[in-house]
Scaffold this motif. Structure first.
Motif, PDB file in Angstrom:
ATOM      1  N   ALA A 104      -5.300   8.963  17.380  1.00 48.81           N
ATOM      2  CA  ALA A 104      -5.616  10.104  18.880  1.00 48.81           C
ATOM      3  C   ALA A 104      -7.314  10.036  19.138  1.00 48.81           C
ATOM      4  N   GLN A 115      -7.410  14.444  13.808  1.00 50.21           N
ATOM      5  CA  GLN A 115      -6.274  15.162  13.476  1.00 50.21           C
ATOM      6  C   GLN A 115      -5.949  14.594  12.176  1.00 50.21           C
ATOM      7  N   ASP A 153      -8.861   9.816  13.140  1.00 58.14           N
ATOM      8  CA  ASP A 153      -8.106   8.972  14.531  1.00 58.14           C
ATOM      9  C   ASP A 153      -7.380   7.963  14.551  1.00 58.14           C
TER      10      ASP A 153
END
Length: 360
Positions: free
Chosen positions: A267, A271, A290
């Motif tokens: 992402a 996250q 990430d």
């Protein structure tokens, strides 16, 4: 130690055999929280974290002196590069050209080869003593170093982004197409890195629904990632690390325990990737990243032959690793997340380590 401010200290940790100075930078947060970083290997040498009673202990394995890091190579707290994890048969094809690497794990290349980034002296590029004290370490890997193509300029920033929160941010740029995959290789024991107790009672939560099965050389098997459901690799609900580690499972045999990549959703922003809790001390680590993968390693090859901090012999599972990264052997797998970096691109990786404690 010279205190640059109330939030940063800087001292000499030792000298390399050729006389070069290795420095240590200490970043101070709240409640006694401290991160101590070495320029050798861009290493997290110590991480002081309060327990449920407010008592601080160092929760990462490592050494009290420089000789321990130079004379042995167990990857305690170091920055791994150019490529974290394994590349099968020490070779890959990049833009139609075969690249041959130096093997250092049987026929395979592991953690950048024999002289990866963990064996290099990084330099301090920036220090900041504002509300988020930080240190940025930088290293330039010449074209052809370790047989990797391209001149790679890499940096890692250790920053306190909360009173008990440490964020690691990596960047890298190249002058020709290459591959790159950087991570930190800390071994955590939330009861204290020198407590002499295994971390198998630590409770792990890992939301990944798939993992990469491996052969007996720890190389991912052909085929799609496997579902964790119904296997010892299902940590979607909290589970003690040792609860299933001795099951007669071929994957646990191949890894001598857990040494597998769990598949995450990459992402733009970090996250939630894992939660680790120590029932004895009450310390909790939450990891956010990430990156598309998390290598969970249960310290299977610690064998009591290495003396660490306070002279403690580190034995199997005395610490566990949670390594955010691109998937192992990705340069040889078109169906894996890409590790290719072009001259017009920037490699970035950000991981956040949040600590807190619970009352008993």
């Amino acid at each position: 130690m010279v205190d640059i401010s109330r939030s940063i200290g800087r001292d000499v940790f030792g000298h390399l055999p050729d006389g070069r100075v290795v420095e240590r930078v200490t970043l101070r947060g709240g409640a006694g929280f401290e991160a101590r970083i070495l320029t050798y290997g861009a290493t997290l040498q110590a991480l002081m974290v309060p327990d449920r009673a407010g008592q601080c202990e160092d929760v990462v394995l490592g050494h009290d002196d420089l000789a321990g890091y130079v004379e042995g190579r167990r990857f305690f707290g170091v920055t791994i590069g150019r490529y974290a994890n394994r590349i099968a048969n020490s070779r890959f094809v990049l833009d139609g050209q075969e690249v041959r690497l130096a093997a250092n794990d049987g026929p395979h290349a592991l953690h950048g080869g024999p002289n990866g980034f963990d064996r290099q002296l990084w330099h301090i590029a920036d220090l900041g003593d504002d509300a988020s004290p930080h240190v940025t370490l930088a290293h330039v890997s010449p074209d052809g170093e370790g047989c990797y193509p391209g001149r790679l300029a890499a940096s890692v920033t250790y920053r306190l982004t909360g009173s008990t929160e440490l964020t690691l941010s990596y960047e890298a740029r190249t002058d020709r197409p290459t591959i790159v995959n950087l991570t930190n290789h800390s071994f955590f024991n939330l009861d204290g890195g020198a407590c002499g107790l295994q971390a198998l009672d630590h409770v792990l939560t890992l939301p990944a629904e798939r993992y990469l099965a491996i052969d007996d050389g720890a190389i991912p098997l052909p085929g799609y990632p496997r579902p964790v459901a119904g296997t010892p690799f299902d940590f979607r609900s909290p589970m003690a690390i040792g609860a299933r580690i001795r099951r007669d499972d071929v994957q646990l045999r191949n890894g001598r325990g857990y040494d597998h990549n769990f598949c995450l959703d990459a992402a733009a922003e970090p996250q939630f990737a894992a939660r680790l809790e120590a029932p004895r001390s009450g310390r909790i680590l939450e990891l956010w990243t990430d990156q598309p993968g998390l290598q969970f390693y249960s310290g299977n090859y610690l064998d009591g032959s290495i003396a660490g901090k306070r002279g403690v012999l580190y034995r199997q599972s005395d610490g566990v690793c949670l390594e955010p990264q691109i998937w192992p052997d990705a340069p040889n797998r078109e169906d894996y997340p890409s590790a290719r970096l072009a001259p017009d691109g920037v490699y970035r990786h950000r991981s956040i380590y949040r600590f807190r404690s619970v009352q008993g």
